[in-house]
Design a protein around this motif. Structure first.
Motif, PDB file in Angstrom:
ATOM      1  N   THR A   1       7.901 -12.834   6.830  1.00 24.27           N
ATOM      2  CA  THR A   1       8.904 -11.809   7.144  1.00 24.27           C
ATOM      3  C   THR A   1       8.494 -10.459   6.553  1.00 24.27           C
ATOM      4  OG1 THR A   1      10.244 -12.510   5.252  1.00 24.27           O
ATOM      5  CG2 THR A   1      10.838 -13.399   7.397  1.00 24.27           C
ATOM      6  N   ASP A   2       7.804 -10.467   5.419  1.00 22.92           N
ATOM      7  CA  ASP A   2       7.351  -9.204   4.817  1.00 22.92           C
ATOM      8  C   ASP A   2       6.360  -8.488   5.726  1.00 22.92           C
ATOM      9  OD1 ASP A   2       8.928  -9.610   2.577  1.00 22.92           O
ATOM     10  OD2 ASP A   2       7.305 -10.487   1.392  1.00 22.92           O
ATOM     11  N   ILE A   3       5.409  -9.236   6.281  1.00 27.30           N
ATOM     12  CA  ILE A   3       4.423  -8.627   7.178  1.00 27.30           C
ATOM     13  C   ILE A   3       5.102  -8.198   8.469  1.00 27.30           C
ATOM     14  CG2 ILE A   3       2.303  -9.005   8.494  1.00 27.30           C
ATOM     15  CD1 ILE A   3       1.460 -10.994   6.282  1.00 27.30           C
ATOM     16  N   LEU A   4       6.025  -8.991   8.955  1.00 26.13           N
ATOM     17  CA  LEU A   4       6.763  -8.632  10.163  1.00 26.13           C
ATOM     18  C   LEU A   4       7.576  -7.358   9.940  1.00 26.13           C
ATOM     19  CD1 LEU A   4       7.068  -9.608  13.019  1.00 26.13           C
ATOM     20  CD2 LEU A   4       8.903 -11.101  12.276  1.00 26.13           C
ATOM     21  N   ASP A   5       8.171  -7.216   8.764  1.00 25.03           N
ATOM     22  CA  ASP A   5       8.884  -5.974   8.418  1.00 25.03           C
ATOM     23  C   ASP A   5       7.948  -4.779   8.486  1.00 25.03           C
ATOM     24  OD1 ASP A   5      11.432  -7.007   7.962  1.00 25.03           O
ATOM     25  OD2 ASP A   5      11.065  -7.348   5.831  1.00 25.03           O
ATOM     26  N   LEU A   6       6.747  -4.925   7.917  1.00 25.21           N
ATOM     27  CA  LEU A   6       5.755  -3.846   7.935  1.00 25.21           C
ATOM     28  C   LEU A   6       5.361  -3.484   9.364  1.00 25.21           C
ATOM     29  CD1 LEU A   6       3.395  -5.044   5.050  1.00 25.21           C
ATOM     30  CD2 LEU A   6       4.906  -3.049   4.985  1.00 25.21           C
ATOM     31  N   LEU A   7       5.151  -4.498  10.191  1.00 24.74           N
ATOM     32  CA  LEU A   7       4.776  -4.255  11.585  1.00 24.74           C
ATOM     33  C   LEU A   7       5.862  -3.495  12.340  1.00 24.74           C
ATOM     34  CD1 LEU A   7       3.162  -7.669  12.571  1.00 24.74           C
ATOM     35  CD2 LEU A   7       2.042  -5.443  12.684  1.00 24.74           C
ATOM     36  N   VAL A   8       7.084  -3.953  12.206  1.00 22.06           N
ATOM     37  CA  VAL A   8       8.193  -3.323  12.924  1.00 22.06           C
ATOM     38  C   VAL A   8       8.425  -1.904  12.408  1.00 22.06           C
ATOM     39  CG1 VAL A   8      10.682  -3.449  13.360  1.00 22.06           C
ATOM     40  CG2 VAL A   8       9.276  -5.500  13.561  1.00 22.06           C
ATOM     41  N   GLU A   9       8.225  -1.687  11.122  1.00 18.41           N
ATOM     42  CA  GLU A   9       8.383  -0.346  10.550  1.00 18.41           C
ATOM     43  C   GLU A   9       7.282   0.591  11.054  1.00 18.41           C
ATOM     44  OE1 GLU A   9       7.889   1.619   6.186  1.00 18.41           O
ATOM     45  OE2 GLU A   9       9.079  -0.214   6.299  1.00 18.41           O
ATOM     46  N   LYS A  10       6.035   0.116  11.075  1.00 16.61           N
ATOM     47  CA  LYS A  10       4.921   0.967  11.494  1.00 16.61           C
ATOM     48  C   LYS A  10       4.900   1.172  13.005  1.00 16.61           C
ATOM     49  CE  LYS A  10       0.017   1.791  11.083  1.00 16.61           C
ATOM     50  NZ  LYS A  10      -1.232   1.448  10.431  1.00 16.61           N
ATOM     51  N   TYR A  11       5.289   0.159  13.756  1.00 16.87           N
ATOM     52  CA  TYR A  11       5.249   0.219  15.217  1.00 16.87           C
ATOM     53  C   TYR A  11       6.643  -0.071  15.801  1.00 16.87           C
ATOM     54  CZ  TYR A  11       0.305  -0.515  14.060  1.00 16.87           C
ATOM     55  OH  TYR A  11      -0.956  -0.427  13.523  1.00 16.87           O
TER      56      TYR A  11
ATOM     57  N   LYS B   1     -17.297 -16.377  13.364  1.00 15.59           N
ATOM     58  CA  LYS B   1     -17.797 -17.245  14.436  1.00 15.59           C
ATOM     59  C   LYS B   1     -18.412 -16.435  15.574  1.00 15.59           C
ATOM     60  CE  LYS B   1     -14.258 -20.678  13.510  1.00 15.59           C
ATOM     61  NZ  LYS B   1     -13.061 -21.340  14.030  1.00 15.59           N
ATOM     62  N   GLY B   2     -18.423 -15.101  15.435  1.00 15.62           N
ATOM     63  CA  GLY B   2     -18.970 -14.246  16.476  1.00 15.62           C
ATOM     64  C   GLY B   2     -17.999 -13.948  17.601  1.00 15.62           C
ATOM     65  N   GLU B   3     -16.755 -14.352  17.454  1.00 18.59           N
ATOM     66  CA  GLU B   3     -15.735 -14.108  18.465  1.00 18.59           C
ATOM     67  C   GLU B   3     -15.121 -12.725  18.261  1.00 18.59           C
ATOM     68  OE1 GLU B   3     -14.085 -18.697  18.613  1.00 18.59           O
ATOM     69  OE2 GLU B   3     -13.279 -17.301  17.136  1.00 18.59           O
ATOM     70  N   THR B   4     -14.821 -12.041  19.360  1.00 19.38           N
ATOM     71  CA  THR B   4     -14.156 -10.743  19.271  1.00 19.38           C
ATOM     72  C   THR B   4     -12.671 -10.971  19.013  1.00 19.38           C
ATOM     73  OG1 THR B   4     -15.734  -9.727  20.762  1.00 19.38           O
ATOM     74  CG2 THR B   4     -13.627  -8.597  20.475  1.00 19.38           C
ATOM     75  N   VAL B   5     -12.177 -10.306  17.994  1.00 22.92           N
ATOM     76  CA  VAL B   5     -10.771 -10.422  17.609  1.00 22.92           C
ATOM     77  C   VAL B   5     -10.139  -9.038  17.742  1.00 22.92           C
ATOM     78  CG1 VAL B   5      -9.181 -10.963  15.728  1.00 22.92           C
ATOM     79  CG2 VAL B   5     -11.284 -12.277  15.997  1.00 22.92           C
ATOM     80  N   LYS B   6      -8.944  -8.996  18.282  1.00 19.01           N
ATOM     81  CA  LYS B   6      -8.181  -7.748  18.372  1.00 19.01           C
ATOM     82  C   LYS B   6      -6.978  -7.879  17.458  1.00 19.01           C
ATOM     83  CE  LYS B   6      -9.779  -6.592  22.906  1.00 19.01           C
ATOM     84  NZ  LYS B   6      -9.486  -5.994  24.178  1.00 19.01           N
ATOM     85  N   ALA B   7      -6.720  -6.804  16.712  1.00 18.60           N
ATOM     86  CA  ALA B   7      -5.638  -6.846  15.721  1.00 18.60           C
ATOM     87  C   ALA B   7      -5.041  -5.459  15.539  1.00 18.60           C
ATOM     88  CB  ALA B   7      -6.189  -7.357  14.390  1.00 18.60           C
ATOM     89  N   VAL B   8      -3.861  -5.433  14.921  1.00 20.78           N
ATOM     90  CA  VAL B   8      -3.260  -4.179  14.478  1.00 20.78           C
ATOM     91  C   VAL B   8      -3.222  -4.204  12.960  1.00 20.78           C
ATOM     92  CG1 VAL B   8      -1.927  -3.659  16.556  1.00 20.78           C
ATOM     93  CG2 VAL B   8      -0.932  -5.124  14.808  1.00 20.78           C
ATOM     94  N   GLU B   9      -3.241  -3.032  12.372  1.00 23.25           N
ATOM     95  CA  GLU B   9      -3.365  -2.896  10.921  1.00 23.25           C
ATOM     96  C   GLU B   9      -2.040  -2.480  10.282  1.00 23.25           C
ATOM     97  OE1 GLU B   9      -5.246   0.681   8.527  1.00 23.25           O
ATOM     98  OE2 GLU B   9      -6.797  -0.501   9.511  1.00 23.25           O
ATOM     99  N   VAL B  10      -1.704  -3.129   9.187  1.00 27.16           N
ATOM    100  CA  VAL B  10      -0.611  -2.685   8.322  1.00 27.16           C
ATOM    101  C   VAL B  10      -1.091  -2.794   6.876  1.00 27.16           C
ATOM    102  CG1 VAL B  10       1.357  -3.132   9.843  1.00 27.16           C
ATOM    103  CG2 VAL B  10       0.512  -4.957   8.404  1.00 27.16           C
ATOM    104  N   ARG B  11      -0.586  -1.920   6.031  1.00 28.05           N
ATOM    105  CA  ARG B  11      -1.038  -1.872   4.638  1.00 28.05           C
ATOM    106  C   ARG B  11       0.125  -1.954   3.659  1.00 28.05           C
ATOM    107  NH1 ARG B  11      -6.151   1.422   3.884  1.00 28.05           N
ATOM    108  NH2 ARG B  11      -6.949   1.661   5.982  1.00 28.05           N
ATOM    109  N   THR B  12      -0.176  -2.559   2.532  1.00 24.72           N
ATOM    110  CA  THR B  12       0.690  -2.460   1.366  1.00 24.72           C
ATOM    111  C   THR B  12      -0.133  -1.706   0.333  1.00 24.72           C
ATOM    112  OG1 THR B  12      -0.082  -4.546   0.426  1.00 24.72           O
ATOM    113  CG2 THR B  12       1.848  -4.657   1.882  1.00 24.72           C
ATOM    114  N   ASP B  13       0.383  -1.571  -0.883  1.00 27.24           N
ATOM    115  CA  ASP B  13      -0.355  -0.844  -1.920  1.00 27.24           C
ATOM    116  C   ASP B  13      -1.701  -1.474  -2.222  1.00 27.24           C
ATOM    117  OD1 ASP B  13       1.685   0.987  -2.162  1.00 27.24           O
ATOM    118  OD2 ASP B  13       2.663  -0.094  -3.802  1.00 27.24           O
ATOM    119  N   ASP B  14      -1.789  -2.799  -2.132  1.00 24.89           N
ATOM    120  CA  ASP B  14      -3.020  -3.472  -2.539  1.00 24.89           C
ATOM    121  C   ASP B  14      -3.685  -4.311  -1.459  1.00 24.89           C
ATOM    122  OD1 ASP B  14      -1.063  -5.403  -2.413  1.00 24.89           O
ATOM    123  OD2 ASP B  14      -1.628  -6.390  -4.268  1.00 24.89           O
TER     124      ASP B  14
END
Length: 97
Positions: free
Chosen positions: A13-23, A39-52
């Motif tokens: 839920t903490d990461i989900l909070d960050l995602l919803v806040e940023k996007y 594994k050499g597979e292409t991965v697509k992701a979105v970035e969120v950050r905390t202090d550390d």
């Protein structure tokens, strides 16, 4: 800074909070980061950050739906709290008269 790749199925839920806040309106193509995993597979992701920690959350259709549902649930909770607060205010004002 610690870097963590997170799959949809392991979202907290903490990461989900960050995602919803940023996007709040969802993410678009300019927000997506592509990289190769070990594994050499292409991965697509979105970035969120905390202090550390830098989280790269893997993109899936389930992620987008979860963000939308989570934001809607949060809005519903806010609406309910506002209604309760209004009732308390009215009650308090009535008692003061």
């Amino acid at each position: 800074m610690k870097r963590v790749i997170v799959d949809y199925s392991k979202l907290t839920t903490d990461i989900l909070d960050l995602l919803v806040e940023k996007y709040p309106d969802g993410y678009d193509h300019s927000d997506i980061i592509s990289f190769k995993n070990s594994k050499g597979e292409t991965v697509k992701a979105v970035e969120v950050r905390t202090d550390d920690t830098l989280f790269l959350v893997k993109i899936s259709s389930q992620l987008q739906q979860t963000m939308e549902d989570y934001d809607s649930d949060d809005d519903d909770d806010d609406d309910n709290r506002d209604d309760e607060f209004d009732e308390i205010e009215v009650s308090d004002n009535f008692d003061n008269e």
